[in-house]
Write an enzyme that holds these catalytic residues in place. Structure first.
Site, mmCIF file in Angstrom:
data_model
loop_
_atom_site.group_PDB
_atom_site.id
_atom_site.type_symbol
_atom_site.label_atom_id
_atom_site.label_comp_id
_atom_site.label_asym_id
_atom_site.label_seq_id
_atom_site.Cartn_x
_atom_site.Cartn_y
_atom_site.Cartn_z
ATOM 1 N N GLU A 62 15.517 26.788 10.453
ATOM 2 C CA GLU A 62 15.143 25.087 11.151
ATOM 3 C C GLU A 62 15.986 24.673 10.826
ATOM 4 O OE1 GLU A 62 10.789 23.502 10.854
ATOM 5 O OE2 GLU A 62 11.989 22.159 12.170
ATOM 6 N N ARG A 286 6.007 37.552 2.796
ATOM 7 C CA ARG A 286 6.993 36.633 2.557
ATOM 8 C C ARG A 286 7.696 36.642 1.288
ATOM 9 N NH1 ARG A 286 6.673 31.831 4.879
ATOM 10 N NH2 ARG A 286 7.836 30.353 2.810
ATOM 11 N N LYS A 296 11.582 24.922 2.327
ATOM 12 C CA LYS A 296 13.141 23.933 1.851
ATOM 13 C C LYS A 296 11.851 22.379 1.697
ATOM 14 C CE LYS A 296 14.617 26.478 5.746
ATOM 15 N NZ LYS A 296 13.547 25.638 6.994
HETATM 16 P P1 ATP Z 1 10.410 27.045 4.439
HETATM 17 O O1 ATP Z 1 9.095 26.711 4.040
HETATM 18 O O2 ATP Z 1 11.369 27.142 3.758
HETATM 19 O O3 ATP Z 1 11.443 25.369 5.377
HETATM 20 P P2 ATP Z 1 10.698 28.260 6.576
HETATM 21 O O4 ATP Z 1 9.781 29.558 7.523
HETATM 22 O O5 ATP Z 1 9.419 27.490 7.464
HETATM 23 O O6 ATP Z 1 10.099 28.563 4.821
HETATM 24 P P3 ATP Z 1 12.492 28.271 8.837
HETATM 25 O O7 ATP Z 1 13.988 28.144 8.740
HETATM 26 O O8 ATP Z 1 11.493 28.447 9.394
HETATM 27 O O9 ATP Z 1 12.236 28.280 7.089
HETATM 28 O O10 ATP Z 1 12.858 30.022 8.242
HETATM 29 C C1 ATP Z 1 13.685 30.875 8.691
HETATM 30 C C2 ATP Z 1 13.053 32.959 8.973
HETATM 31 O O11 ATP Z 1 13.313 32.652 7.274
HETATM 32 C C3 ATP Z 1 12.096 32.881 9.158
HETATM 33 O O12 ATP Z 1 11.589 34.592 10.335
HETATM 34 C C4 ATP Z 1 10.622 32.438 8.269
HETATM 35 O O13 ATP Z 1 9.601 33.961 8.631
HETATM 36 C C5 ATP Z 1 12.066 33.251 6.941
HETATM 37 N N1 ATP Z 1 11.293 32.517 5.782
HETATM 38 C C6 ATP Z 1 11.451 31.669 5.713
HETATM 39 N N2 ATP Z 1 10.891 31.424 3.916
HETATM 40 C C7 ATP Z 1 10.511 33.337 3.396
HETATM 41 C C8 ATP Z 1 9.987 33.838 2.325
HETATM 42 N N3 ATP Z 1 9.716 33.061 1.445
HETATM 43 N N4 ATP Z 1 10.224 35.155 2.680
HETATM 44 C C9 ATP Z 1 11.090 35.755 3.328
HETATM 45 N N5 ATP Z 1 11.214 35.273 4.730
HETATM 46 C C10 ATP Z 1 10.694 33.746 4.940
HETATM 47 MG MG MG Z 2 9.618 26.273 9.378
#
Ligand code: ATP
Ligand code: MG
Length: 578
Positions: A62, A286, A296
């Site tokens: 995102e 994760r 983020k």
């Molecule tokens: P954040 O909460 O940090 O914004 P998110 O999962 O909401 O993380 P996205 O931009 O939606 O962030 O994530 C893009 C991809 O990266 C998704 O497929 C997510 O599952 C993966 N991802 C995000 N954080 C992790 C993590 N800590 N370990 C492994 N994969 C991750």
């Molecule tokens: Mg997200």
């Protein structure tokens, strides 16, 4: 492996036994490489030709912030699978939430993925499919599987029930298809205010899975979208859009983190009702790291509250921060390989990440001497303009790396901590009774006088320089127990060196309610007037060096020709957590 803090049954924290991993670093031959559970699934699907011979993955961030090391795990996994099996990997921006997203982040994310060493086969945006997704919503409405609900968000959530108590059906649940289609079209046309109506799936208000209790599919948001502008005032929810985006792109394996496991029945249900290509959602654990905040949204707070100096502050676990800190793509890929892919949440010791960069830089960074906290030493048996020169190898770990010239003149600098006037018996460096060897110079220095300033502090030392053969020839001389680094005044270079420590003082940040209480007030120390050997005169931004005995350092982007700035990447040894 040891377990601690069994916080709840879903989250057991396990620490890797770092040393065990570090001691088993030999590469296995490719044929022996064991497959992770996702590779097993993919190989099985290829065998049964579930998707023909296709393997198609995607990385779906995102664009609401910069990527962090957790995302790097997902990037290595998704792009890595495509590469291993001759498939494709898409970069897809999941831009269904117009309020938090921005093109700055889109560009930052692209730069980070490329820097990590990956190139997407296709770049898409969820917003590319808004029209198609709208069409799928109409299909559901026509099948009597979705309805327009006018309850307030609070009422919807109150009526949802609890895992042990069934939900209450919405009074709008049994509207006619005609009425639903009409309201949906009018929602799109902008007739209603934010929050006035939503589109919900009609599934099962008694399901034990809360995500199946008539989830929201579309909401009204009169907001400007970074790509579609004002074309839309209704936006699909993440759950509604995500599977459809995967399906439209022909994704075969849709890999996401474990918290989406409970969303999978909804993912499958939506695709089955619309009867389109059905990708398989697979969840993995994760990445959580000790002493590291990994979200983020929370990293954004650090930036906005100025607790760090921007997204690329070298203390940040963002890709941009790690890059500026001196991490290399190879080290991050190596780290991702070592931690593997599992289906159980855990927390990895950040020392393992540091191990990966240390290994890389040990092989690839040239050596140099730098004195970070200088103490002036006058070599009394050197003439005023006398300069001797020594050859020092650039990198002992690399064949034919060449040498550099290290000069020695009457004034040199040593590290303040390498001299003690009243040492205990465990101190082996320079003291009144203990001479010390100067690295690369085959020369010992022996203390003659300590010169104090008007406050009684040590201002400089007077020493005698003795070539090693002469020193060893005199059997009455004390045995030399240490070799220290040093820099001569002649042709030396001055620099600022930024020394970093962990940003947080608590290992498991999931246990901390207010992260500001866990911030390390000493995470940044700026050292000015550091003395560097002449070989570092013309360094370029981003270049990495081993400052002998001190650690690995890289040239920061704030560096200019006349004002050099270095960042500590990592110390030579893991001194923490032991
Ligand atoms: P954040 O909460 O940090 O914004 P998110 O999962 O909401 O993380 P996205 O931009 O939606 O962030 O994530 C893009 C991809 O990266 C998704 O497929 C997510 O599952 C993966 N991802 C995000 N954080 C992790 C993590 N800590 N370990 C492994 N994969 C991750
Ligand atoms: Mg997200």
């Amino acid at each position: 492996m040891w377990l601690y803090s069994q916080k709840n049954e879903f989250f057991c924290v396990l620490m890797f036994e770092i040393e065990a991993i570090m001691n088993h670093t030999e590469e296995k031959p490719a044929t022996e490489k064991s497959l992770n559970f996702i590779e097993h699934i993919v190989e099985n699907d290829l065998k049964t030709e579930k998707n023909g011979t296709r393997v198609h993955t995607r990385f779906p961030p995102e664009p609401n912030g910069y990527l962090h090391i957790g995302h790097a795990k997902s990037i290595c996994l998704n792009f890595g699978l495509a590469k291993s099996y001759g498939g494709q990997c898409n970069l897809r921006f999941d831009d269904t939430n117009p309020i938090t997203e921005d093109t700055e982040y889109v560009e930052g994310i692209e730069a980070d993925v490329r820097w990590l060493g990956f190139q997407w086969d296709n770049k898409f945006y969820a917003s590319d499919y808004f029209e198609q997704i709208y069409g799928y919503a109409e299909i559901l409405i026509k099948k009597g599987l979705a309805y327009i609900c006018e309850l307030t968000p609070e009422e919807i959530s109150a009526n949802r029930g609890t895992p042990t108590k069934a939900g209450v059906e919405s009074p709008y649940r049994n509207r006619s298809v005609v009425e639903n289609l009409d309201f949906f079209a009018r929602m799109r046309a902008g007739e209603f205010a934010d929050g006035e109506k939503v589109l919900r799936a009609k599934i099962d208000m008694t399901s034990p899975n809360m995500h199946l209790r008539d989830p929201i599919l579309y909401r009204i948001r009169h907001a400007h979208h970074h790509r579609t502008g004002n074309a839309w005032c209704i936006y699909p929810t993440y759950d509604f859009a995500h599977g459809f985006c995967d399906s439209i792109e022909g994704i075969t394996h849709s890999i996401c983190t474990l918290e989406f496991e409970v969303h999978r029945p909804l993912y499958d249900w939506l695709i089955e009702q619309v009867e389109i290509h059905h990708p398989q959602q697979i969840e993995f654990a994760r990445l959580n790291l000790t002493y590291t905040m990994m979200s983020k949204r929370k990293l954004m707070a650090l930036v906005q509250n100025k607790q760090v100096n921007g997204w690329d502050d070298p203390r940040m676990p963002t890709i941009a921060g790690l890059r500026r800190r001196g991490y290399t793509p190879a080290a991050i890929q190596d780290f991702a390989e070592r931690i593997g892919v599992a289906r159980r949440d855990g927390i990895i010791d950040v020392a393992l990440l540091e191990f990966s960069i240390r290994e890389d830089l040990n092989k690839n960074a040239n050596r140099a001497m730098a004195v970070l906290e200088p103490l002036k030493v006058v070599l009394t048996n050197f003439e005023e303009n006398e300069v001797k020169e020594f050859d020092a190898v650039l990198n002992p770990e690399k064949e034919n790396s060449g040498t550099r010239k290290v000069p020695m003149s009457r004034v040199i600098y040593i590290e303040r901590e390498d001299f003690l006037e009243n040492p205990d018996k465990n101190f082996f460096r320079l003291s009144p009774s203990q001479p010390v060897r100067l690295k690369h110079a085959s020369t010992m220095i022996r203390l003659q006088r300590v010169i104090l300033n008007s406050q009684g502090e040590i201002e400089e030392l007077h020493c005698q320089a003795i070539p090693e053969p002469d020193y060893q020839a005199d059997k009455t001389n004390p045995k030399i127990k240490a070799t220290i680094h040093w820099v001569s005044e002649h042709n030396s270079v001055e620099a600022e060196v930024r020394v970093y420590d962990r940003l947080f003082t608590v290992a498991d940040l999931s246990e901390v309610e207010d992260y500001t209480t866990a911030l390390n007030p000493e995470s940044l120390k700026v050292l000015k007037g550091c003395k560097l050997e002449p070989s570092l005169k013309n360094v370029k931004q981003g270049e990495s060096f081993q400052f002998e005995r001190k650690g690995y350092f890289c040239v920061d982007k704030d560096s200019t020709e006349n004002d050099l700035v270095f960042n500590l990447t990592v110390t030579l040894k893991d001194s923490k957590g032991k």
